[in-house]
Design an enzyme around this catalytic site. Structure first.
Site, mmCIF file in Angstrom:
data_model
loop_
_atom_site.group_PDB
_atom_site.id
_atom_site.type_symbol
_atom_site.label_atom_id
_atom_site.label_comp_id
_atom_site.label_asym_id
_atom_site.label_seq_id
_atom_site.Cartn_x
_atom_site.Cartn_y
_atom_site.Cartn_z
ATOM 1 N N GLY A 136 41.002 38.763 42.030
ATOM 2 C CA GLY A 136 39.955 39.747 41.775
ATOM 3 C C GLY A 136 40.216 40.603 40.561
ATOM 4 O O GLY A 136 39.317 40.833 39.747
ATOM 5 N N ASN A 178 50.442 41.871 47.067
ATOM 6 C CA ASN A 178 51.477 42.060 48.080
ATOM 7 C C ASN A 178 52.587 42.937 47.526
ATOM 8 O O ASN A 178 52.851 42.964 46.320
ATOM 9 C CB ASN A 178 52.032 40.710 48.542
ATOM 10 N N LEU A 203 35.059 33.385 45.417
ATOM 11 C CA LEU A 203 34.008 33.439 44.406
ATOM 12 C C LEU A 203 33.135 34.682 44.503
ATOM 13 O O LEU A 203 32.340 34.953 43.598
ATOM 14 C CB LEU A 203 33.140 32.176 44.508
ATOM 15 N N CYS A 228 43.050 42.680 51.491
ATOM 16 C CA CYS A 228 41.593 42.601 51.376
ATOM 17 C C CYS A 228 40.991 41.563 52.324
ATOM 18 O O CYS A 228 39.830 41.675 52.735
ATOM 19 C CB CYS A 228 41.205 42.278 49.928
#
Length: 392
Positions: free
Chosen positions: A158, A248, A188, A305
């Site tokens: 992202g 992470n 996506l 997320c």
């Protein structure tokens, strides 16, 4: 109405012309060479160190690039005509020590003095980066620095997607990408560097393909691995800036310790639901990740997320800010987010800023870089410091 011949005669009467030997002596003594030729002329050859400003942009750009009005300026064109008019203009703007090179670049070459085509942009590059060239704070020198720069992206997800796209579009010459994952349909919604045709493809390969199609000036180096203590030093060494889009904590701490050891600035970004944050960790100039977060939070305190969700547009905003900060570092532009944490709240459309300070109890510092050993955390946040060879 005055003719061009009248204007040139007026300029010649007001300015000082010097021949090639005199101009070379002035430049050797610290004078600034201003090349006012057009891009198609300078792309065929220029003089090392010249500040290239086309005649039509001179009034707009010169004050942003020459801040001392008393600095000696040697103005050059192809044959000495435009430089005379440019010298007259500079004098009218308050520059006190301006001369025009008689015979211009042609006379310089005929005299056998050094020149070359290295260090200048091609016509295609001038067209591509024209909006950068129009910014006095960047200009040709800044664009050349970008083309000579190396940025490593930790993650092609992202945050890495928008950062990679904008850094590539800006002309960062080498972009490295670290990511061991493959493209999944769930990516996506926000990872805009990938597409449906690449489902199942390695993310680093998908990102590299997009970048190469966007800008052939960019060399892409792929690292389809998980960043850990065994490879981090080899991977990040040689890069000018690192853009951290990791998802992470172990990777962030390993990256921090290695970047501190090597003195490489990191543009950190993170996102969660509707909020994002950006800061710059430059170990030579300010606090680092361990100063901001000495110990990692528990999984309950910081779900990823995939568990908590994220607004798809949010990483586009945060990743773009990371790209801006990286470019600022590369061309030494503006005030980077060193020691400042920028928080973005998409629901309130609000930005907040907080001061970050160095933690005096943090042992992982650039000053102690020779003592740092890079180890995987495995749930531990404390660094392992190398044993002294002196026996003390």
């Amino acid at each position: 109405m005055a003719s061009f011949r009248d204007m040139l005669a007026s300029a010649m009467a007001e300015i000082t012309e010097v021949d090639v030997p005199a101009a070379a002596a002035l430049i050797d003594a610290g004078a600034r060479l201003i090349d006012v030729r057009e891009p198609d002329e300078t792309s065929a050859g220029s003089i090392a160190g010249a500040l290239i400003i086309p005649r039509g942009m001179l009034e707009l750009q010169i004050e942003g690039k020459v801040v001392d009005p008393d600095q000696t300026l040697v103005v050059m064109c192809a044959g000495g005509t435009r430089s005379a008019l440019a010298a007259q203009t500079l004098q009218s703007m308050g520059f006190t020590s301006v001369v025009s090179l008689a015979g211009g670049f042609n006379a310089w070459k005929d005299a056998g003095l050094p020149w070359g085509d290295d260090g200048s942009l091609s016509m295609e590059q001038r067209a591509r980066y024209g909006r950068h060239l129009n910014l006095p704070e960047i200009g040709e020198a800044g664009q050349l620095r970008l083309l000579d720069s190396k940025v490593l992206l930790l993650g092609a997800g992202g945050l890495g997607s928008p950062a990679a796209l904008y850094l590539a579009a800006a002309g960062v010459g080498t972009i490295g990408i670290v990511d061991m994952d493959v493209v999944d349909a769930s990516n996506l919604q926000r990872q805009v560097i990938h597409n449906l045709d690449r489902l199942g493809q390695k993310k680093v390969d998908s990102a590299a393909e997009t970048i190469r199609r966007l800008n052939p000036d960019v060399t892409v180096v792929t690292h389809p691995v998980r960043l850990d203590a065994s490879n981090v030093m080899d991977i990040i060494d040689g890069y000018d800036v690192i853009v951290d889009g990791a998802d992470n904590f172990p990777a962030r701490y390993v990256l921090n310790d290695a970047s501190v050891k090597l003195g490489i600035p990191v543009v950190h970004g993170s996102i969660f639901r509707f909020e994002g944050q950006v800061t710059v960790f430059d170990p030579t100039r300010g606090p680092t990740y361990r100063d901001m977060l000495p110990t990692p939070p528990s999984a309950e305190q910081a779900p990823n997320c995939a568990v908590a969700g994220v607004l798809g547009v949010l990483p586009g905003i945060v990743g773009s800010i990371q790209a801006i900060e990286a470019i600022k570092l590369l061309v030494e532009l503006g005030d980077p987010l060193i020691g400042r944490l920028l928080i973005f709240d998409a629901l309130d459309m609000a930005f907040s800023e907080y001061v970050l300070a160095a933690n005096p109890e943090n042992p992982v510092t650039y000053e102690r870089r020779d003592e740092i050993s890079i180890v995987d955390l495995d749930g531990l946040c404390a660094p392992v410091m190398a044993q002294s060879t002196s026996g003390t």
